[in-house]
Design a protein around this motif. Structure first.
Motif, PDB file in Angstrom:
ATOM      1  N   ILE A   1      -5.413  13.704   0.939  1.00 30.16           N
ATOM      2  CA  ILE A   1      -4.686  12.433   1.086  1.00 30.16           C
ATOM      3  C   ILE A   1      -5.461  11.334   0.355  1.00 30.16           C
ATOM      4  O   ILE A   1      -6.652  11.119   0.610  1.00 30.16           O
ATOM      5  CB  ILE A   1      -4.512  12.058   2.572  1.00 30.16           C
ATOM      6  CG1 ILE A   1      -3.662  13.117   3.295  1.00 30.16           C
ATOM      7  CG2 ILE A   1      -3.846  10.684   2.690  1.00 30.16           C
ATOM      8  CD1 ILE A   1      -3.582  12.897   4.801  1.00 30.16           C
TER       9      ILE A   1
ATOM     10  N   ASN B   1      -5.353   7.312  -0.446  1.00 27.85           N
ATOM     11  CA  ASN B   1      -4.752   6.008  -0.154  1.00 27.85           C
ATOM     12  C   ASN B   1      -4.919   5.084  -1.362  1.00 27.85           C
ATOM     13  O   ASN B   1      -5.942   5.104  -2.050  1.00 27.85           O
ATOM     14  CB  ASN B   1      -5.415   5.382   1.075  1.00 27.85           C
ATOM     15  CG  ASN B   1      -5.102   6.149   2.341  1.00 27.85           C
ATOM     16  OD1 ASN B   1      -3.941   6.297   2.708  1.00 27.85           O
ATOM     17  ND2 ASN B   1      -6.138   6.667   3.003  1.00 27.85           N
TER      18      ASN B   1
ATOM     19  N   ASN C   1      -3.835   0.951  -2.687  1.00 25.24           N
ATOM     20  CA  ASN C   1      -3.211  -0.319  -2.307  1.00 25.24           C
ATOM     21  C   ASN C   1      -3.026  -1.237  -3.518  1.00 25.24           C
ATOM     22  O   ASN C   1      -3.512  -0.961  -4.614  1.00 25.24           O
ATOM     23  CB  ASN C   1      -4.020  -1.026  -1.202  1.00 25.24           C
ATOM     24  CG  ASN C   1      -5.442  -1.361  -1.619  1.00 25.24           C
ATOM     25  OD1 ASN C   1      -5.674  -1.888  -2.712  1.00 25.24           O
ATOM     26  ND2 ASN C   1      -6.412  -1.039  -0.770  1.00 25.24           N
TER      27      ASN C   1
ATOM     28  N   LYS D   1       0.841  -1.207   0.000  1.00 29.65           N
ATOM     29  CA  LYS D   1       0.000   0.000   0.000  1.00 29.65           C
ATOM     30  C   LYS D   1       0.871   1.250   0.000  1.00 29.65           C
ATOM     31  O   LYS D   1       2.051   1.207   0.351  1.00 29.65           O
ATOM     32  CB  LYS D   1      -0.951   0.010   1.191  1.00 29.65           C
ATOM     33  CG  LYS D   1      -0.270  -0.061   2.555  1.00 29.65           C
ATOM     34  CD  LYS D   1      -1.328  -0.119   3.655  1.00 29.65           C
ATOM     35  CE  LYS D   1      -0.659  -0.216   5.035  1.00 29.65           C
ATOM     36  NZ  LYS D   1      -1.664  -0.247   6.122  1.00 29.65           N
ATOM     37  N   THR D   2       0.266   2.342  -0.397  1.00 33.47           N
ATOM     38  CA  THR D   2       0.966   3.626  -0.450  1.00 33.47           C
ATOM     39  C   THR D   2      -0.077   4.735  -0.380  1.00 33.47           C
ATOM     40  O   THR D   2      -1.285   4.471  -0.399  1.00 33.47           O
ATOM     41  CB  THR D   2       1.815   3.750  -1.729  1.00 33.47           C
ATOM     42  OG1 THR D   2       2.617   4.920  -1.657  1.00 33.47           O
ATOM     43  CG2 THR D   2       0.943   3.818  -2.968  1.00 33.47           C
ATOM     44  N   LYS D   3       0.386   5.976  -0.318  1.00 38.70           N
ATOM     45  CA  LYS D   3      -0.539   7.116  -0.328  1.00 38.70           C
ATOM     46  C   LYS D   3       0.155   8.338  -0.910  1.00 38.70           C
ATOM     47  O   LYS D   3       1.389   8.423  -0.927  1.00 38.70           O
ATOM     48  CB  LYS D   3      -1.062   7.408   1.075  1.00 38.70           C
ATOM     49  CG  LYS D   3      -0.013   7.904   2.061  1.00 38.70           C
ATOM     50  CD  LYS D   3      -0.652   8.177   3.409  1.00 38.70           C
ATOM     51  CE  LYS D   3       0.408   8.661   4.407  1.00 38.70           C
ATOM     52  NZ  LYS D   3      -0.189   8.927   5.740  1.00 38.70           N
TER      53      LYS D   3
END
Length: 482
Positions: free
Chosen positions: A257, A259, A261, A248-250
């Motif tokens: 923000i 998100n 994955n 996962k990352t953001k």
């Protein structure tokens, strides 16, 4: 190659890859990593993925890529030009400058004059696209030893460097294009059995899918500006790379923000990966090879680092892929080995013989009544090849006829790429069938078409130039009386 050892030219930071990105300013332009830094600050004047735009009309580009931030128009030859701070820039100019940049980098490390180059191209490039590369090299006085298909180059790397043999599948998924080739390698013979691909399928499309996903998640009511969309594509590329290693990352975009994955990413790209599998199946059918008979699979291109791509290919073949050569290096290593062989062959220094049997990636044909495409040379025919057809007058006192040459696989020419229109005129007036004109279609080892018109009785022998005009509606006149 130095002392029979291969090395790849790198920059000061020991990076072997150079992005084919160019940014234009009022009095100068930059190429490579320096240009990539300007993609967000100045997207209108920073051009990337140029390989995707070669050989297409403005109408087709706008339809395929409606979100491109560039200001473009067509010149008098129907070729694309970019309106930049530096001036009006053609695609040919960009190719020339990238080649000159590579030459300059190489000459810094090697004082010897460069006598020629092997230039690799997507296997599914058509005649116009290959001609554009050849024309750009000719303008800067760079001799092309060979235009080599990228999957074939990858196979050469494994065949010569790793001494492997058998039936290979080369799966080449880069940033802008996709190619697949089936090859047989044995005792210095590289025989391409079939090739297939798509010139607008690659990592760039993954970035676009991610960017569009993020746009839907953003809580804004307006359309993104060109600058914002370019920035979002850069962020999308980072997400793609990050999710090739992490689950996962953001990102923070427009103070929001988002998100993201691994699961979201896979759902987005599955349709594109399945599209490559469909093309791969066609290549196997054309090669008359069952997937169980494939001995090795070579992965080529940065997009093959994506875990789902690797898993899908390994699941399809029920075997592991080769990984002893970096997928981002394998094409250039094969090209270097082939250039070294060609040079030594010319100088009679080659001890071991290497035979490369490549194929025509896309069929070449002519237009018949009703707009039907009659294929003169079928795709996957071994090169070089020559095909002949006799044209005759079908009406009394007919003084000429038109011949339109196309490249493609569809039934009708409207769905194929027009290569050339030419008209033979001022034929002597005869009864039907009394005049016979021989048209010879010749395709060389680089996959480039040459056309010769002959008639011994009328003492005619003329060559037709197949040029690089993208929207080739210009008709060449062949006047028999001259």
């Amino acid at each position: 190659m130095k002392k029979n050892k291969l090395f790849i030219v790198s920059n000061k930071k020991n990076c072997k890859l150079i992005p084919t990105i160019i940014t234009f300013q009022k009095k100068c332009f930059k190429i490579g990593w320096n240009a990539k830094e300007q993609m967000f600050q100045d997207p209108v004047n920073t051009i990337s993925s140029i390989k995707r735009l070669i050989g297409f009309s403005l109408k087709k580009i706008n339809k395929k890529y409606p979100m491109l931030p560039y200001i473009m128009k067509e010149n008098s030859e129907n070729q694309i030009v970019f309106i930049t701070s530096f001036g009006e820039i053609s695609i040919s100019f960009i190719i020339q400058e990238i080649l000159k940049y590579l030459l300059k980098k190489t000459k810094k490390l090697n004082a010897h004059l460069i006598s020629g180059a092997v230039i690799t191209v997507p296997a599914y490039f058509n005649n116009i696209q290959k001609n554009e590369i050849r024309k750009a090299a000719k303008i800067i006085n760079l001799k092309i030893l060979r235009l080599l298909n990228e999957p074939t180059a990858a196979a050469i790397a494994y065949g010569l460097e790793k001494k492997q043999k058998g039936i290979f599948c080369v799966y080449d998924l880069g940033g802008g294009t996709f190619d697949v080739s089936i090859l047989k390698i044995s005792k210095g013979i590289f025989e391409v059995l079939s090739t297939n691909g798509h010139n607008s399928l690659g990592g760039d499309d993954f970035d676009i899918l991610i960017a569009n996903y993020i746009i839907k998640k953003l809580k804004i009511s307006r359309k993104l500006t060109d600058y914002e969309y370019k920035q979002l594509l850069i962020e999308a590329e980072k997400i793609k790379i990050d999710l090739s290693k992490n689950k996962k990352t953001k990102i923070v975009f427009l103070n929001q923000i988002i998100n993201f994955n691994y699961h979201n990413f896979n759902l987005l790209i599955i349709p594109l990966i399945q599209k490559t599998i469909k093309i791969l199946k066609s290549a196997l059918i054309d090669a008359n090879i069952y997937k169980k008979n494939i001995d090795e699979i070579i992965l080529v291109g940065g997009s093959t680092y994506i875990p789902l791509v690797q898993k899908t290919i390994e699941k399809f073949f029920s075997k592991k892929t080769l990984s002893s050569i970096d997928p981002t290096e394998v094409v250039v290593r094969g090209a270097s080995l082939h250039a070294y062989f060609l040079k030594n062959q010319k100088n009679n220094k080659q001890k071991n013989s290497v035979l490369l049997l490549d194929v025509l990636p896309i069929s070449i044909g002519i237009e018949l009544m009703g707009g039907i495409m009659e294929k003169m040379i079928l795709k996957n025919t071994v090169l070089p090849i020559e095909s002949k057809k006799i044209f005759t007058n079908f009406k009394k006192n007919q003084t000429g006829f038109c011949i339109n040459i196309f490249q493609g696989e569809k039934k009708y020419v409207k769905d194929c790429q027009l290569l050339k229109k030419f008209k033979i005129k001022n034929l002597p007036k005869k009864n039907p069938g009394e005049i016979k004109i021989l048209i010879i279609f010749q395709v060389d080892v680089d996959g480039l078409l040459h056309v010769v018109i002959k008639n011994n009785e009328l003492k005619i022998q003329k060559k037709i130039k197949i040029d690089t005009i993208y929207n080739n509606n210009y008709t060449t006149i062949i006047d028999i009386q001259r």
